[in-house]
Design a protein around this motif. Structure first.
Motif, PDB file in Angstrom:
ATOM      1  N   MET A  97       0.849  -1.203   0.000  1.00 56.04           N
ATOM      2  CA  MET A  97       0.000   0.000   0.000  1.00 56.04           C
ATOM      3  C   MET A  97       0.880   1.247   0.000  1.00 56.04           C
ATOM      4  N   SER A  98       0.634   2.174  -0.900  1.00 53.30           N
ATOM      5  CA  SER A  98       1.455   3.374  -1.026  1.00 53.30           C
ATOM      6  C   SER A  98       1.187   4.344   0.117  1.00 53.30           C
ATOM      7  N   ILE A  99       2.269   4.788   0.772  1.00 52.36           N
ATOM      8  CA  ILE A  99       2.135   5.824   1.782  1.00 52.36           C
ATOM      9  C   ILE A  99       2.404   7.197   1.172  1.00 52.36           C
ATOM     10  N   ILE A 100       3.110   7.201   0.015  1.00 50.45           N
ATOM     11  CA  ILE A 100       3.381   8.432  -0.726  1.00 50.45           C
ATOM     12  C   ILE A 100       3.030   8.204  -2.187  1.00 50.45           C
ATOM     13  N   ARG A 101       2.266   9.143  -2.740  1.00 48.99           N
ATOM     14  CA  ARG A 101       1.922   9.117  -4.158  1.00 48.99           C
ATOM     15  C   ARG A 101       2.259  10.474  -4.768  1.00 48.99           C
ATOM     16  N   ILE A 102       3.130  10.462  -5.749  1.00 47.39           N
ATOM     17  CA  ILE A 102       3.525  11.676  -6.463  1.00 47.39           C
ATOM     18  C   ILE A 102       3.097  11.511  -7.917  1.00 47.39           C
ATOM     19  N   GLU A 103       2.337  12.479  -8.432  1.00 53.45           N
ATOM     20  CA  GLU A 103       1.813  12.364  -9.795  1.00 53.45           C
ATOM     21  C   GLU A 103       1.994  13.672 -10.553  1.00 53.45           C
ATOM     22  N   ASN A 104       2.786  13.615 -11.626  1.00 58.96           N
ATOM     23  CA  ASN A 104       2.979  14.760 -12.522  1.00 58.96           C
ATOM     24  C   ASN A 104       3.360  16.033 -11.770  1.00 58.96           C
ATOM     25  N   LEU A 105       4.278  15.896 -10.838  1.00 58.61           N
ATOM     26  CA  LEU A 105       4.610  17.008  -9.960  1.00 58.61           C
ATOM     27  C   LEU A 105       5.583  17.965 -10.642  1.00 58.61           C
ATOM     28  N   VAL A 106       5.257  19.244 -10.542  1.00 60.97           N
ATOM     29  CA  VAL A 106       6.080  20.314 -11.109  1.00 60.97           C
ATOM     30  C   VAL A 106       6.333  21.350 -10.020  1.00 60.97           C
ATOM     31  N   LYS A 107       7.565  21.842  -9.928  1.00 59.22           N
ATOM     32  CA  LYS A 107       7.878  22.946  -9.031  1.00 59.22           C
ATOM     33  C   LYS A 107       8.661  23.995  -9.805  1.00 59.22           C
ATOM     34  N   ILE A 108       8.102  25.204  -9.852  1.00 59.77           N
ATOM     35  CA  ILE A 108       8.723  26.321 -10.567  1.00 59.77           C
ATOM     36  C   ILE A 108       8.999  27.442  -9.579  1.00 59.77           C
ATOM     37  N   TYR A 109      10.228  27.920  -9.584  1.00 57.56           N
ATOM     38  CA  TYR A 109      10.606  29.094  -8.791  1.00 57.56           C
ATOM     39  C   TYR A 109      10.724  30.284  -9.745  1.00 57.56           C
ATOM     40  N   LYS A 110      10.182  31.429  -9.325  1.00 59.62           N
ATOM     41  CA  LYS A 110      10.204  32.615 -10.176  1.00 59.62           C
ATOM     42  C   LYS A 110      11.034  33.716  -9.525  1.00 59.62           C
ATOM     43  N   THR A 111      11.909  34.308 -10.324  1.00 58.19           N
ATOM     44  CA  THR A 111      12.659  35.492  -9.905  1.00 58.19           C
ATOM     45  C   THR A 111      12.459  36.547 -10.983  1.00 58.19           C
ATOM     46  N   GLY A 112      11.558  37.481 -10.701  1.00 59.06           N
ATOM     47  CA  GLY A 112      11.196  38.447 -11.724  1.00 59.06           C
ATOM     48  C   GLY A 112      10.535  37.739 -12.890  1.00 59.06           C
ATOM     49  N   ASP A 113      11.080  37.923 -14.079  1.00 56.46           N
ATOM     50  CA  ASP A 113      10.524  37.272 -15.267  1.00 56.46           C
ATOM     51  C   ASP A 113      11.178  35.918 -15.548  1.00 56.46           C
ATOM     52  N   ILE A 114      12.120  35.521 -14.694  1.00 56.37           N
ATOM     53  CA  ILE A 114      12.849  34.275 -14.920  1.00 56.37           C
ATOM     54  C   ILE A 114      12.197  33.140 -14.149  1.00 56.37           C
ATOM     55  N   GLU A 115      11.981  32.023 -14.831  1.00 56.87           N
ATOM     56  CA  GLU A 115      11.424  30.827 -14.202  1.00 56.87           C
ATOM     57  C   GLU A 115      12.461  29.720 -14.149  1.00 56.87           C
ATOM     58  N   LEU A 116      12.574  29.107 -12.994  1.00 52.06           N
ATOM     59  CA  LEU A 116      13.429  27.937 -12.837  1.00 52.06           C
ATOM     60  C   LEU A 116      12.548  26.742 -12.540  1.00 52.06           C
ATOM     61  N   ARG A 117      12.567  25.767 -13.435  1.00 50.85           N
ATOM     62  CA  ARG A 117      11.761  24.560 -13.262  1.00 50.85           C
ATOM     63  C   ARG A 117      12.601  23.544 -12.480  1.00 50.85           C
ATOM     64  N   ALA A 118      12.436  23.541 -11.164  1.00 54.96           N
ATOM     65  CA  ALA A 118      13.251  22.682 -10.300  1.00 54.96           C
ATOM     66  C   ALA A 118      12.817  21.225 -10.380  1.00 54.96           C
ATOM     67  N   LEU A 119      11.530  20.981 -10.623  1.00 54.44           N
ATOM     68  CA  LEU A 119      11.007  19.630 -10.830  1.00 54.44           C
ATOM     69  C   LEU A 119      10.104  19.649 -12.043  1.00 54.44           C
ATOM     70  N   ASN A 120      10.239  18.640 -12.874  1.00 58.12           N
ATOM     71  CA  ASN A 120       9.534  18.646 -14.155  1.00 58.12           C
ATOM     72  C   ASN A 120       8.784  17.330 -14.361  1.00 58.12           C
ATOM     73  N   ASN A 121       7.486  17.348 -14.044  1.00 58.92           N
ATOM     74  CA  ASN A 121       6.595  16.224 -14.342  1.00 58.92           C
ATOM     75  C   ASN A 121       7.079  14.911 -13.711  1.00 58.92           C
ATOM     76  N   VAL A 122       7.297  14.946 -12.405  1.00 56.99           N
ATOM     77  CA  VAL A 122       7.820  13.795 -11.669  1.00 56.99           C
ATOM     78  C   VAL A 122       6.665  12.960 -11.113  1.00 56.99           C
ATOM     79  N   SER A 123       6.746  11.643 -11.281  1.00 56.27           N
ATOM     80  CA  SER A 123       5.737  10.721 -10.760  1.00 56.27           C
ATOM     81  C   SER A 123       6.408   9.497 -10.150  1.00 56.27           C
TER      82      SER A 123
END
Length: 243
Positions: free
Chosen positions: A1-27
Motif C-alpha cells: 500500500m502506497s504511503i506516498i503518491r507523487i503524480e505529474n509534480l512540477v515545481k517552478i521558482y520565479k525570480t522576476g521574469d525568470i522561471e526555474l523549473r526545479a522539478l519537471n513532471n515527476v511521478s
C-alpha cells in the motif's frame, strides 16, 4: 500500500521574469515500509523533492498524497500538523539545540504536540535507549561525538512514532565506522516497519536501501532496485553485519 503518491509534480521558482523549473513532471509511489534512497548531482531537484515530501514546500502543479492526505490542499497550520504527526527529520548537521541535553532535544516534537511533561520524558528516554544512548541522556551536544549527536537526531525523529523518516545526507559528516553504525540504526528502524527516504550522493550508502530514485535536471531519470554487494570499509563491513 502506497504511503506516498507523487503524480505529474512540477515545481517552478520565479525570480522576476525568470522561471526555474526545479522539478519537471515527476511521478512515483513509495510503499509503506520501503527504504528508498534519493540520489542526484547538485541542482538535480532532489533537495526540492525532499522539501516537498517533508511538507516544507508545496508543488506548483501536480499531486502529492501523503498517507491518504492531499498535501497541496492543506493550509500552513495543517501542513505543520502533518510534519509533526507523520514525519521524522534527520539532517546532515544534526540540528540539535546546543544548550539542552539529549532528552530535552528529543522531547521537542512531543512538546509541540502538547504531550504532558512526564509522558514526553518517558518517550524521549525510550527513544534514546532504542538508538543506544541510554547512558548519554543528560549530555549536551557539545559533550557528544558526531555519531552520538546523529543518534540523538534519529531518536528525535522516532519519538513521536511517525511512520516516515526523511533523512538528508545523514552520514555526510561522519567517518566510515560511525556511518556503518548509523546505517544499521536506519536498517533496524526499517525492519520495524518505518518508511525511510534518505538523500545521499554516496553509492555505498545506497546499498543499504531497497530502491533508488535518481534525479537529474529536475526529472526522475531512474527508479531502480538498489545496488548490492559494495564494501563499506577496508574490513569488508557490509549492510546488516556490523556488531
Amino acid at each position: 500500500m502506497s504511503i506516498i503518491r507523487i503524480e505529474n509534480l512540477v515545481k517552478i521558482y520565479k525570480t522576476g521574469d525568470i522561471e526555474l523549473r526545479a522539478l519537471n513532471n515527476v511521478s512515483f509511489n513509495i510503499e509503506r515500509g520501503e527504504f528508498v534512497c534519493v540520489m542526484g548531482p547538485s541542482g538535480s531537484g532532489k533537495s526540492t523533492m525532499m522539501n516537498i515530501l517533508g511538507c516544507l514546500d508545496v508543488p506548483t502543479s501536480g499531486n502529492y498524497e501523503l498517507d491518504g492526505v492531499n498535501v497541496k490542499a492543506q493550509n500552513k497550520a495543517e501542513l505543520a500538523d502533518i510534519r509533526n504527526q507523520k514525519l521524522g527529520f534527520v539532517f546532515q548537521g544534526f540540528n540539535l539545540l546546543p544548550r539542552v541535553d539529549a532528552v530535552e532535544n528529543v522531547e521537542l516534537p512531543l512538546l509541540y504536540r502538547g504531550v504532558k511533561s512526564s509522558q514526553r520524558r518517558k518517550a524521549a528516554i525510550n527513544a534514546l535507549e532504542r538508538v543506544g544512548l541510554g547512558e548519554r541522556l543528560h549530555h549536551k551536544p557539545s559533550q557528544m561525538s558526531g555519531g552520538q549527536q546523529q543518534r540523538v537526531a534519529i531518536a528525535r525523529a522516532i519519538v513521536g512514532n511517525a511512520p516516515i523518516i526523511l533523512a538528508d545526507e545523514p552520514t555526510g559528516n561522519l567517518d566510515t565506522k560511525t556511518t556503518v553504525e548509523i546505517m544499521n540504526i536506519f536498517t533496524d528502524l526499517h525492519s520495524q516497519g518505518i518508511t525511510i527516504i534518505l538523500v545521499t550522493h554516496e553509492p555505498d550508502i545506497a546499498t543499504w536501501s531497497q530502491r533508488v530514485l535518481r534525479f537529474r535536471d529536475g526529472m526522475l531519470i531512474a527508479d531502480e532496485a538498489a545496488p548490492k554487494g559494495l564494501q563499506v570499509n577496508d574490513n569488508e563491513v557490509k549492510p546488516g553485519n556490523f556488531a
